[in-house]
Motif scaffolding. Structure first.
Motif, PDB file in Angstrom:
ATOM      1  N   SER A   1     -31.506 -16.281  34.578  1.00 20.80           N
ATOM      2  CA  SER A   1     -31.939 -17.551  33.994  1.00 20.80           C
ATOM      3  C   SER A   1     -30.882 -17.927  32.964  1.00 20.80           C
ATOM      4  O   SER A   1     -29.847 -17.266  32.863  1.00 20.80           O
ATOM      5  N   GLU A   2     -31.134 -18.964  32.181  1.00 25.26           N
ATOM      6  CA  GLU A   2     -30.144 -19.368  31.177  1.00 25.26           C
ATOM      7  C   GLU A   2     -29.957 -18.322  30.088  1.00 25.26           C
ATOM      8  O   GLU A   2     -28.886 -18.212  29.511  1.00 25.26           O
ATOM      9  N   GLN A   3     -30.994 -17.553  29.783  1.00 20.46           N
ATOM     10  CA  GLN A   3     -30.905 -16.592  28.681  1.00 20.46           C
ATOM     11  C   GLN A   3     -31.017 -15.133  29.112  1.00 20.46           C
ATOM     12  O   GLN A   3     -30.777 -14.245  28.311  1.00 20.46           O
TER      13      GLN A   3
ATOM     14  N   GLU B   1     -27.049 -19.861  20.970  1.00 19.50           N
ATOM     15  CA  GLU B   1     -26.159 -20.451  21.960  1.00 19.50           C
ATOM     16  C   GLU B   1     -24.922 -19.579  22.133  1.00 19.50           C
ATOM     17  O   GLU B   1     -23.891 -19.831  21.528  1.00 19.50           O
TER      18      GLU B   1
END
Length: 134
Positions: free
Chosen positions: A68-70, A115
């Motif tokens: 996933s993104e993280q 981020e």
């Protein structure tokens, strides 16, 4: 070579061959090396041994596979050299060095915090003893 290590090497080579430019499966290939400083503990220590601290080497490669993104799956392959400088005492003279060599396979999950500023890796690492030198 142990069959688990062979299977892992084949999978890693296929991942790099399928996605050499990071176009989908792999987001990052990490190559690293470093030093470790420590000593080895033994189950039945010998009174005349003084297992001193010694400098060893570690190095390997990790592959980041985003889920996933993280969250990412981060398998790897590492070589480690763990050493002892042993000094004999109590009526014995001399010293010797012990060098244990291992191949390790870390199977990690990575969680990114913020981020791309911080991340946490967690998971097991399986090691295969290769050899020992005196």
């Amino acid at each position: 070579m142990h069959s688990m290590v062979k299977v892992f090497l084949v999978v890693m080579v296929l991942l790099v061959a399928v996605d050499p430019a990071g176009a989908g499966v792999l987001s990052e290939v990490e190559v690293g090396a470093g030093l470790n400083y420590g000593y080895l503990c033994y189950d039945d220590p010998i009174d005349v041994w003084d297992p001193g601290w010694a400098l060893g080497f570690t190095g390997g490669v990790h592959f980041e596979i985003p889920l996933s993104e993280q969250i990412s799956f981060v398998p790897g392959l590492r070589f480690s050299s763990l050493k002892n400088n042993v000094e004999l005492g109590e009526g014995y003279e001399g010293e010797f060095n012990v060098n244990h060599k291992y191949i390790s396979i870390p199977i990690l999950m990575r969680a990114e915090i913020g981020e791309n500023m911080f991340f946490i890796d967690a998971g097991p690492e399986f090691s295969l003893f290769i050899s020992s030198d005196l």
